[in-house]
Design an enzyme around this catalytic site. Structure first.
Site: not given
Length: 844
Positions: A178, A290, A362, A364-365, A494, A540
């Protein structure tokens, strides 16, 4: 014959000649732990209670992988400098800045007694073997400890949990760019203006692409939450511009052998930038990828269900995963798992099987926290100045002075970056924070599940963004995109950092919204880290795009070609996909551009050569060159094409993010899938014209006809390749991509001596391990058959005299030839294929 590191301690030696049948296990003393190894050295643990079962597990892991696990422990906790010196201080700081030890310890403390016994038993088992090693180092100490000059230390439950946190949660569920995206957006707006700049950013980093192939077919379902880019950027407009070097340039640079380079900050940034331009490993260096295919009862032949997994963690010596069988205390499983987690990531229990790929949802921010200029350590939250949490960390340094620094934390998460120019601290918020240990134990408890409802109960507890797959003895198959995901405020983009306070998450989304499917109409499930479901938003990461160009189509195409698949045919999909070039993506445009050229035109010759090739990279008898130069042609053309299009449209220095073709690597062999590069995906959409759902805010062809640009890039390719190989395309012998099993772990930290690296002449775009589970096969009387291949081998033990365990690399040739070995489950099968046996008496 037993290897020296497998001598019996704390117990009874039971020879192969006089040992009794394992079927008599029920009559064994309650303190007994029985360890039986098969012909490849894979251990099976038998015990009557959870503590002793996992005690046996930890014990054999210490026998086989003690140095690898020791360095994994240090890598995940940031204590490498203590044994390897000042070159790793910066690395240790980065690691410690990225987790909060008190949270992990609190999670462990809150566990039930039964769950605590899993971690405690595992640690105690490792310690039992470590005690014997330290008592007899001349016989039992792995040579690597002597090479690097230190001794193993005891383990505790925290260490066991942190192996999972550091190698699964922090590796596969913690990726975010981000701040990098904000740096890119700042530069793009400076070049194109605010409105057009945002449109160009959307062209480079779209959130949802309707043309992206999905694991769950559109006719099954689509993601119910919709994202309108025009209405999700309110928060992004409130965040200060970012003019510092992008954080990704500060990631520790690695050399050709995968080892950390430990260079100055400026040199590190130069190295990372050059590696991006020349083909950074994985998606811009992020772990990838994977694959998996699960074939159900309506498509499997001579069986009810077939599961084939190929997780691409990279290739290492010792092996990345560890094979184990656990029998007793409600467990009866066999399979393998990364870093010997106390929960099998790949395996079966005779009734169901399971596997995984990275989910790339997503979760994580980044929150841009405004810092106080007057009160150091304070930040603004909801209009008030709040003091950050902090902890002092001291790094012990071998042959050097200790270094102390402070780790800061806001209500959102750890501070990972500070911009002093704008007085902004960037804090990382994880949807899975506080759920790390529960996620580990979800993998452990799923091993007891017997059906889809029981299994999905554990899937709901797994908070990391990981795809889970299911099959059972009745031929049912299923898939869940597991993980905890934020319920964001309206207006939150996001892809970009948001301010504090009113932009805090509303909570977490319900598990009901997680993409999932049970017995799909197609009869199969396939994934290569592609989008799970139509309209599902991508990660992101600037280097991760779900679009029309996707490697999963190679799997889908094969599985759609015929109505049913036998187990051998399902296994052969590994070979077919691992050697396949993505020729299909760009050949139509190349053929159109050269259709009117003379047959002797070099550019036409290049494309004709591509058109006559089936896209399969086969190696010549010399083991060093390919039979066809197709990939070399595409690499040279695509490299030039990207420079003329995407790179030219993006302001410096960010163009380097998009210049790699996806064919090259900056290490001695790939670290994951040589996938379609981010630049190639953006170019592919542009070549689709009106057929692409991605608006083309900037003309990547610079106002020229696209065929003119294609021909110019072909001319560049001809000039490059003809100088290297001559003017006769039919005689070109281009170098084959090799594969290295590295002695450095994925962090870049030594997990073995350099001499332990193993090499394979031919790179295969496939799993680090591959496994296959077949339910209800018509041949034989077993309800399930299973195989895997874990290269180089089960063991990582190097004796004090330098002799490697015979199971160190005995699966290497098997892997190279697409072979596999059986995974045994029943006492009878284990007994028939045993190589050695140990019995421990474990008092608690």
């Amino acid at each position: 014959m037993k290897n020296r590191n497998r001598m019996i301690v704390n117990g009874i030696v039971t020879s192969l000649i006089c040992c009794s049948s394992l079927s008599a296990l029920a009559a064994s003393p309650p303190t007994e732990v029985k360890i039986v190894r098969d012909e490849y050295g894979m251990p099976h643990i038998y015990a009557d209670d959870t503590y002793r079962l996992f005690y046996g597990y930890g014990y054999v892991v210490a026998q086989d992988r003690l140095f690898q696990m020791e360095m994994a422990r240090r890598s995940t906790q940031g204590t490498v400098s203590e044994v390897l010196g000042k070159a790793f201080v910066s690395f240790d700081k980065d690691i410690r800045q990225n987790y909060w030890p008190d949270s992990i310890r609190a999670q462990i403390a809150s566990l039930s007694a039964e769950d605590k016994s899993i971690l405690q038993g595992y640690a105690d088992g490792m310690n039992a073997w470590i005690d014997k090693v330290n008592a007899s180092p001349d016989k039992l100490l792995p040579q690597q400890f002597s090479t690097f000059g230190f001794k193993p230390k005891h383990w505790e439950p925290f260490d066991v949990a942190m192996i999972f946190v550091g190698t699964m949660a922090n590796r596969f569920s913690d990726s975010t760019s981000e701040i990098d995206n904000l740096a890119l957006l700042t530069a793009v707006k400076d070049k194109y203006g605010n409105d057009e700049g945002m449109a160009v950013f959307n062209q480079l980093k779209w959130l949802v692409n309707p043309s992206a192939p999905t694991t769950i077919a559109a006719r099954e379902s689509s993601y119910p939450l919709k994202f309108d880019l025009q209405n999700t950027q309110t928060a992004a407009l409130l965040v200060p511009r970012y003019d510092q070097p992008a954080p990704m340039l500060d990631r520790p640079a690695k050399g050709t052998d995968g080892a950390l380079l430990a260079v100055t900050a400026i040199k590190n940034r130069e190295t990372i930038a050059a590696q991006f331009a020349n083909g950074a490993n994985g998606l811009a260096g992020y772990p990838t990828t994977s694959n998996m295919w699960v074939i159900g009862k309506n498509k499997a032949q001579d069986a009810k269900a077939i599961m084939v997994n190929g997780p691409q963690f990279g290739w290492y010596a010792p092996a990345y995963t560890y094979g184990i069988g656990l029998h007793g205390a409600g467990y009866d499983v066999t399979g393998n798992t990364p870093f010997a987690y106390p929960g099998l990531v790949f395996g079966h229990n005779g009734t169901i099987s399971w596997g995984s790929t990275a989910g790339f949802g997503d979760d994580v921010d980044i929150f841009a926290e405004k810092l106080s200029a007057e009160k150091p350590g304070y930040y603004q939250h909801n209009g008030e100045w709040v003091k950050m949490l902090s902890r002092k960390e001291t790094i012990a340094v071998k042959d050097g002075q200790p270094e102390t620094f402070t780790v800061w934390r806001t209500l959102d998460g750890n501070v990972i970056k500070t911009d002093t120019r704008t007085q902004t601290a960037y804090a990382k918020a994880r949807a899975w924070a506080g759920k790390e240990v529960a996620s580990l134990l979800a993998w452990t408890h799923q091993m007891k599940a017997k059906n889809w409802p029981e299994w999905t109960q554990q899937a709901a507890k797994q908070a990391l963004t990981i795809n889970w797959y299911y099959a059972d003895v009745n031929g049912n198959i299923g898939y869940v995109h597991t993980g905890a995901y934020p319920d964001r405020q309206p207006g939150h983009d996001p892809r970009l950092p948001v301010p504090d306070g009113k932009w805090d998450w509303k909570g977490l989304l319900s598990f009901d919204l997680n993409p999932k499917v049970y017995n799909p109409q197609s009869g199969y499930i396939a994934n290569w880290n592609n989008s799970p479901q139509k309209d599902y938003p991508a990660s992101d990461l600037f280097a991760f795009l779900w679009g029309g160009a996707d490697r999963v189509t190679e799997i889908d195409t094969i599985l759609d070609k015929q109505p049913r698949f036998t187990a051998d045919q399902a296994w052969d999909v590994i070979r077919q996909t691992s050697l396949r070039d993505l020729l299909r993506l760009f050949l139509p445009a190349l053929k159109d551009a050269t259709a009117n050229l003379a047959e002797n035109d070099p550019r036409r010759q290049l494309v004709d050569k591509l058109a006559s090739w089936d896209g399969e990279n086969l190696v010549n008898d010399d083991g060093k060159t390919y039979q066809q130069p197709g990939s070399a042609i595409l690499n040279a053309w695509l490299t030039s094409m990207l420079k003329r299009t995407v790179v030219a449209a993006v302001p410096a220095p960010f163009g380097k993010w998009y210049s790699a073709s996806g064919y090259e690597t900056t290490q001695d062999g790939p670290t994951g899938s040589l996938n379609i590069s981010v630049g190639a995906k953006i170019l592919y959409e542009a070549l689709q014209g009106d057929k692409s759902p991605i608006p083309q805010a900037v003309d990547l062809f610079g106002g020229k006809p696209e065929q003119e640009v294609i021909l110019a890039a072909l001319d560049d390719a001809w000039q490059t390749l003809s100088k290297r190989y001559g003017n006769d395309v039919t005689g070109w012998k281009t170098p084959a991509m090799a594969l290295t099993f590295r002695a450095n772990n994925f962090f870049g930290v030594p997990q073995a001596a350099a001499k332990e690296a193993r090499h394979q002449a031919e790179y295969q775009n496939r799993g680090t391990e591959n496994d296959m589970i077949v339910f209800s096969p018509t041949s034989g009387n077993r309800p399930v058959l299973a195989w895997d291949v874990v290269a180089p081998g089960q063991s990582g033990f190097i004796a004090p005299d330098g002799k490697a365990d015979k199971h160190y690399d005995d699966q290497l040739k098997m892997y190279e030839s697409f072979g596999r070995k059986s995974l045994w489950l029943t006492p009878q099968d284990v007994d028939e294929h045993k190589e050695s046996q140990e019995v421990l008496q474990v008092q608690r």
